[in-house]
Design a protein around this motif. Structure first.
Motif, PDB file in Angstrom:
ATOM      1  N   PRO A 180       0.840  -1.210   0.000  1.00 33.11           N
ATOM      2  CA  PRO A 180       0.000   0.000   0.000  1.00 33.11           C
ATOM      3  C   PRO A 180       0.873   1.256   0.000  1.00 33.11           C
ATOM      4  N   LEU A 181       0.544   2.193  -0.850  1.00 34.82           N
ATOM      5  CA  LEU A 181       1.282   3.445  -0.903  1.00 34.82           C
ATOM      6  C   LEU A 181       0.406   4.619  -0.451  1.00 34.82           C
ATOM      7  N   TRP A 182      -0.878   4.583  -0.804  1.00 34.60           N
ATOM      8  CA  TRP A 182      -1.777   5.658  -0.392  1.00 34.60           C
ATOM      9  C   TRP A 182      -3.066   5.049   0.116  1.00 34.60           C
ATOM     10  N   TYR A 183      -3.238   5.098   1.440  1.00 35.69           N
ATOM     11  CA  TYR A 183      -4.506   4.706   2.043  1.00 35.69           C
ATOM     12  C   TYR A 183      -5.495   5.852   1.910  1.00 35.69           C
ATOM     13  N   ASP A 184      -6.763   5.514   1.753  1.00 37.45           N
ATOM     14  CA  ASP A 184      -7.820   6.528   1.701  1.00 37.45           C
ATOM     15  C   ASP A 184      -7.516   7.587   0.642  1.00 37.45           C
ATOM     16  N   VAL A 185      -7.424   7.133  -0.579  1.00 38.68           N
ATOM     17  CA  VAL A 185      -7.134   8.011  -1.710  1.00 38.68           C
ATOM     18  C   VAL A 185      -8.111   9.183  -1.741  1.00 38.68           C
ATOM     19  N   GLY A 186      -7.579  10.376  -1.898  1.00 41.93           N
ATOM     20  CA  GLY A 186      -8.401  11.568  -2.025  1.00 41.93           C
ATOM     21  C   GLY A 186      -8.817  12.200  -0.711  1.00 41.93           C
ATOM     22  N   LEU A 187      -8.460  11.587   0.421  1.00 42.99           N
ATOM     23  CA  LEU A 187      -8.819  12.162   1.713  1.00 42.99           C
ATOM     24  C   LEU A 187      -8.044  13.461   1.925  1.00 42.99           C
ATOM     25  N   LYS A 188      -8.761  14.514   2.283  1.00 39.37           N
ATOM     26  CA  LYS A 188      -8.134  15.816   2.496  1.00 39.37           C
ATOM     27  C   LYS A 188      -7.953  16.097   3.987  1.00 39.37           C
ATOM     28  N   LYS A 189      -6.985  16.939   4.280  1.00 39.42           N
ATOM     29  CA  LYS A 189      -6.762  17.362   5.661  1.00 39.42           C
ATOM     30  C   LYS A 189      -7.936  18.208   6.142  1.00 39.42           C
ATOM     31  N   ALA A 190      -8.051  18.291   7.450  1.00 36.74           N
ATOM     32  CA  ALA A 190      -9.041  19.196   8.033  1.00 36.74           C
ATOM     33  C   ALA A 190      -8.741  20.626   7.603  1.00 36.74           C
ATOM     34  N   GLY A 191      -9.787  21.407   7.442  1.00 33.97           N
ATOM     35  CA  GLY A 191      -9.608  22.788   7.014  1.00 33.97           C
ATOM     36  C   GLY A 191     -10.851  23.592   7.318  1.00 33.97           C
ATOM     37  N   VAL A 192     -10.947  24.743   6.700  1.00 32.37           N
ATOM     38  CA  VAL A 192     -12.093  25.624   6.923  1.00 32.37           C
ATOM     39  C   VAL A 192     -13.386  24.896   6.557  1.00 32.37           C
ATOM     40  N   HIS A 239     -14.306  22.157   7.720  1.00 27.71           N
ATOM     41  CA  HIS A 239     -14.120  20.714   7.883  1.00 27.71           C
ATOM     42  C   HIS A 239     -13.186  20.476   9.069  1.00 27.71           C
ATOM     43  N   PRO A 240     -13.733  20.305  10.264  1.00 24.96           N
ATOM     44  CA  PRO A 240     -12.880  20.130  11.445  1.00 24.96           C
ATOM     45  C   PRO A 240     -12.124  18.818  11.457  1.00 24.96           C
ATOM     46  N   GLN A 241     -12.559  17.859  10.641  1.00 21.28           N
ATOM     47  CA  GLN A 241     -11.899  16.562  10.551  1.00 21.28           C
ATOM     48  C   GLN A 241     -11.525  16.300   9.086  1.00 21.28           C
ATOM     49  N   PRO A 242     -10.529  15.425   8.838  1.00 20.05           N
ATOM     50  CA  PRO A 242     -10.225  15.064   7.452  1.00 20.05           C
ATOM     51  C   PRO A 242     -11.479  14.600   6.726  1.00 20.05           C
ATOM     52  N   TYR A 243     -11.544  14.889   5.446  1.00 21.41           N
ATOM     53  CA  TYR A 243     -12.773  14.635   4.698  1.00 21.41           C
ATOM     54  C   TYR A 243     -12.433  14.316   3.248  1.00 21.41           C
ATOM     55  N   VAL A 244     -13.413  13.797   2.531  1.00 23.10           N
ATOM     56  CA  VAL A 244     -13.262  13.555   1.102  1.00 23.10           C
ATOM     57  C   VAL A 244     -14.272  14.434   0.365  1.00 23.10           C
ATOM     58  N   ASP A 245     -13.801  15.116  -0.651  1.00 19.88           N
ATOM     59  CA  ASP A 245     -14.634  16.033  -1.434  1.00 19.88           C
ATOM     60  C   ASP A 245     -15.103  15.309  -2.685  1.00 19.88           C
ATOM     61  N   THR A 246     -16.397  15.048  -2.780  1.00 19.28           N
ATOM     62  CA  THR A 246     -16.956  14.399  -3.966  1.00 19.28           C
ATOM     63  C   THR A 246     -18.030  15.276  -4.601  1.00 19.28           C
ATOM     64  N   SER A 247     -17.873  16.584  -4.469  1.00 19.26           N
ATOM     65  CA  SER A 247     -18.891  17.493  -5.002  1.00 19.26           C
ATOM     66  C   SER A 247     -18.980  17.372  -6.513  1.00 19.26           C
ATOM     67  N   ALA A 248     -20.131  17.749  -7.025  1.00 20.62           N
ATOM     68  CA  ALA A 248     -20.416  17.534  -8.447  1.00 20.62           C
ATOM     69  C   ALA A 248     -19.463  18.286  -9.354  1.00 20.62           C
ATOM     70  N   GLY A 249     -18.843  19.348  -8.877  1.00 17.53           N
ATOM     71  CA  GLY A 249     -17.953  20.132  -9.715  1.00 17.53           C
ATOM     72  C   GLY A 249     -16.608  19.483  -9.965  1.00 17.53           C
ATOM     73  N   LEU A 250     -16.294  18.409  -9.251  1.00 17.78           N
ATOM     74  CA  LEU A 250     -14.997  17.751  -9.408  1.00 17.78           C
ATOM     75  C   LEU A 250     -15.107  16.615 -10.407  1.00 17.78           C
ATOM     76  N   GLU A 251     -14.086  16.467 -11.201  1.00 18.13           N
ATOM     77  CA  GLU A 251     -14.022  15.315 -12.107  1.00 18.13           C
ATOM     78  C   GLU A 251     -12.634  14.711 -12.024  1.00 18.13           C
ATOM     79  N   VAL A 252     -12.064  14.370 -13.151  1.00 17.83           N
ATOM     80  CA  VAL A 252     -10.776  13.694 -13.193  1.00 17.83           C
ATOM     81  C   VAL A 252      -9.664  14.618 -12.701  1.00 17.83           C
ATOM     82  N   ARG A 253      -8.807  14.131 -11.793  1.00 15.67           N
ATOM     83  CA  ARG A 253      -7.633  14.862 -11.341  1.00 15.67           C
ATOM     84  C   ARG A 253      -6.404  14.007 -11.577  1.00 15.67           C
ATOM     85  N   ALA A 254      -5.373  14.616 -12.114  1.00 12.05           N
ATOM     86  CA  ALA A 254      -4.137  13.894 -12.413  1.00 12.05           C
ATOM     87  C   ALA A 254      -3.151  14.052 -11.259  1.00 12.05           C
TER      88      ALA A 254
END
Length: 770
Positions: A96-108, A110-125
């Protein structure tokens, strides 16, 4: 001026073509000859879903060389990394190299780490970056994250995650009975919630309006398509309503956070071990009681139309930690300072034992500021019964309860005066003895004089008062001027040699040192720890037992700190009262061998996992002993897994309030740890002990990624390639990567397979190589 229609169409068309190109590329095996990427189903791919696990395999590199392998975000910032050594063929096995792919750090917001799956996001390289220690190799290879899809027919894999009641992603929960730091409030982490996104609108034309959710024990493997969910479920919730998910995609649905497992209800989990603390969650979308992965529509080896979702495929979904909730940690000491000895024994009222014993207790479940301490004659106590009369002169005593602080998880008692055999104090016990006496301690948490099972604490045989009458005297000095029956453990700076002086004459006789017990006429003396034949002459003085060079005692506890010395005056190999000479000595537990206050967990594994379906118990192949050639360890050449010792850990013991800080430079969450193997005979475990490559027996420490929250490391990456050098070793996981042992943070394999730690037995090591 109106924009020409072709100027409107062309940018839109270019964007569409780029997206289609990336999607098409991602569905073909474009991995180079050097890097192969796998998803949590161990399918080769360049496309990943949020919260998936990315596995990497490398080949065609230089043989027996160290490489750093990183995940870089679209802004070229590091998310996670590992440092590993290639084998003789230039390979690094699947890990394993990356657990929980796409998990973001806590921020404004979002008091806890979170994953952003909003409709405006698509493919990211993103990129995999590989660089060798010598700098001769340095290259990148792209991969892509698909956050959502507007293609109804694509049917992406549902995103399933364990969480708290508010929907914050959590993957480390707490056992039945766990409390918050006040010792009273029920821990919120005794409840496992689940949430899910990207649930398809329909399966094969049937609308999805409800789902079922199962908790299964994690068995260390990929969940096989068609696996029954009903036969091995720990618990489940059925017929859960799902709703539209416009924030993700109008073509998917979601499951809002719902309670999945309340560990204070049914089933309960008390004192989990590494065998029953890991779990996965399965979202049964088509509600048929089995796991349906989905369909490979175009026969390219990748699942195209997913059905069910999994949190914990190939790696652990969540763990349940063993907290202090169902354990009592008590230390009785002969002083209050940092050098006080752990010892629970006093001599009856005699001039040469003027000590006072003090009571220390961690993890007391009470909100009261004080509790009562009772010292009572040994007896069984029934729930609700009156606590027997205290044996001390002033009756029960009162101890102050301090609030949680530092690495202590719950309220505690520190240095409460407990008992002395000297007269004139409320805690005095001055009775004349005709034999040794043992006493119980009762901690009356609500101070009502009754024993309330579940609230109060009963410590059987916690204190021993020894009869001062002996027929053989012991001393701490060679001149026999300092008579004592208390000596210090192996490695201490003083009082580590037991001297004896004879008052009678009887020529040469066998003298035995044995673990203390109640002796009867004719008992054999065969189970000795030390035996000598000495000239028993009145006035003669001998160094009977050197605890540093002869039989050693390290970190003695109440059950192994007392030893009997018997002079077999008639040399018949049995105990004869009135004829043989007898005394006993107590070995103080000093601070000299105290290991650091860290997590102690099994780490060194052979990598051959087994799972017992009848007991729901997982065996991660932790071993006490390895064969030097490594031929008994996992070997999977297809995945680049070679013979050698693997690092696999599950810190199921909740030890401190601290959490792991992400060490990524990206907005995405990623954490790595450094792993060292040290020689147990030469490396001194202690708080602040330095860790570097000169102390690692392989000559180079490893860096491995870990899971968010639970800090699991479940890769099959070797930390020591075969052949290994015979000897005794510890594995140290430097969690905060500061190059030193940090108490309350780092993890140490100072545990044997039976679960005995170096804290319990100083002779325990992580593993040996033979």
């Amino acid at each position: 001026m109106k924009t020409p229609i072709y100027k409107k169409i062309v940018p839109w068309l270019l964007a569409l073509l780029v997206a289609l190109f990336l999607m098409a590329c991602s569905k073909r095996d474009l991995t180079s000859n050097l890097i192969t990427l796998y998803n949590s189903n161990l399918e080769k791919t360049m496309q990943f879903s949020p919260l998936d696990t990315m596995f990497v395999q490398l080949e065609g590199l230089g043989p027996d060389k160290y490489y750093t392998v990183e995940v870089l975000d679209p802004n070229n910032q590091r998310i996670t990394k590992m440092v590993a050594k290639t084998d003789g063929e230039g390979k690094i096995g699947v890990t394993p190299l990356w657990y929980d792919v796409g998990l973001k750090k806590a921020g404004v917001g979002h008091p806890q780490p979170y994953v952003d799956t909003s409709a405006g996001l698509e493919v990211r390289a993103f990129n995999i970056h590989v660089v060798s220690d010598d700098g001769e190799t340095d290259f990148k290879q792209p991969f892509y994250i698909f956050y959502n899809t507007s293609d109804v027919g694509n049917q992406p894999q549902p995103i399933v995650s364990s969480c708290d009641a508010s929907g914050n992603i959590v993957n480390a929960f707490e056992e039945t009975g766990s409390k918050e730091a006040d010792g009273v409030t029920v821990s919120a982490l005794t409840k496992v919630y689940v949430k899910a996104e990207r649930i398809p609108l329909a399966i094969d034309g049937t609308p999805v309006n409800f789902v079922d959710v199962y908790v299964l024990p994690f068995n260390g493997d990929i969940l096989a398509d068609g696996t029954s969910l009903t036969s091995d479920a720990i618990t489940q919730i059925m017929h859960q309503s799902v709703s539209a998910d416009p924030g993700n995609s109008s073509n998917t649905k979601k499951l809002d956070p719902v309670l999945l497992w309340d560990m204070n209800a049914t089933p309960q989990l008390i004192n989990p071990t590494d065998r029953n603390s890991t779990y996965r969650i399965v979202l049964d979308v088509n509600r048929n009681g089995k796991y349906d992965k989905g369909y490979d529509v175009n026969s390219d080896g990748l699942t195209d139309k997913y059905i069910d979702g999994v949190d914990g495929n190939g790696v652990v979904g969540f763990i349940v930690q063993n907290t202090p909730a169902n354990d009592v940690f008590v230390q009785i000491k002969d002083g209050t300072g940092p050098t006080a000895n752990q010892v629970n024994v006093l001599l009856e009222n005699v001039a040469n034992d003027t000590r006072t014993l003090y009571f220390n207790m961690d993890n007391i479940m009470t909100g009261n500021a004080t509790v009562r301490l009772y010292v009572v004659d040994s007896a069984a106590l029934a729930d609700g019964a009156a606590i027997p009369a205290d044996v001390r002169a002033g009756g029960f005593s009162t101890a102050t309860v301090s609030p949680q602080s530092g690495i202590r998880l719950l309220p505690y008692i520190a240095n409460a005066a407990l008992i002395t055999t000297q007269a004139g104090q409320a805690i005095s016990y001055t009775a004349a003895l005709t034999g040794d006496e043992e006493f119980d301690i009762v901690v009356d948490a609500n101070s009502n004089g009754l024993y309330d099972e579940g609230a109060d604490y009963f410590l059987a045989d916690a204190i021993t008062i020894k009869d001062a009458t002996v027929t053989l005297n012991t001393y701490s000095d060679s001149g026999a001027a300092q008579e004592t029956r208390f000596f210090n453990e192996t490695g201490s700076s003083a009082k580590t040699t037991v001297y004896i002086k004879f008052a009678v004459t009887g020529s040469y006789h066998d003298i035995y040192v044995l673990k203390a017990r109640d002796w009867s006429t004719g008992d054999p003396l065969s189970r000795f720890v030390l035996k000598k034949n000495l000239d028993v002459t009145a006035g003669s003085i001998y160094a009977l037992w050197n605890l540093n060079t002869e039989y050693q005692v390290k970190n003695p506890k109440a059950n192994n700190n007392t030893y009997d010395i018997i002079v077999d005056m008639n040399d018949n190999g049995t105990y004869q009262p009135g004829t043989d000479l007898i005394t006993s000595v107590v070995i103080n537990n000093t601070t000299v061998s105290d290991p650091p206050n860290c997590y102690y967990a099994n780490i060194a594994s052979g990598g051959i996992f087994t799972y017992n379906y009848s007991t729901w118990q997982m065996d991660y192949d932790y071993r006490d002993t390895f064969i030097a050639n490594g031929l008994d360890t996992k070997y999977a050449p297809y995945y680049g897994v070679n013979y050698g010792i693997k690092a696999i850990w599950n810190p199921y013991i909740k030890y401190s309030q601290g959490t792991t800080t992400p060490d990524s430079t990206s907005v995405y969450y990623g954490t790595s740890v450094d792993v060292y193997i040290v020689n147990a005979d030469t490396f001194v475990l202690g708080a602040g002990a330095a860790l570097d490559d000169t102390r690692d027996v392989t000559g180079r420490h490893k860096t491995l990624p870990i899971q968010y929250g639970c800090q699991n490391g479940l890769g099959q990456q070797n930390i020591w390639d075969a052949p290994m050098t015979p000897g005794a070793y510890h594995v140290i996981v430097d969690v905060d990567r500061d190059g030193a042992i940090t108490e309350g943070v780092d993890i140490i394999d100072g545990v044997n397979r039976a679960g005995t730690t170096i804290v319990d037995d100083a002779n325990v090591v992580g593993f040996t190589v033979q």
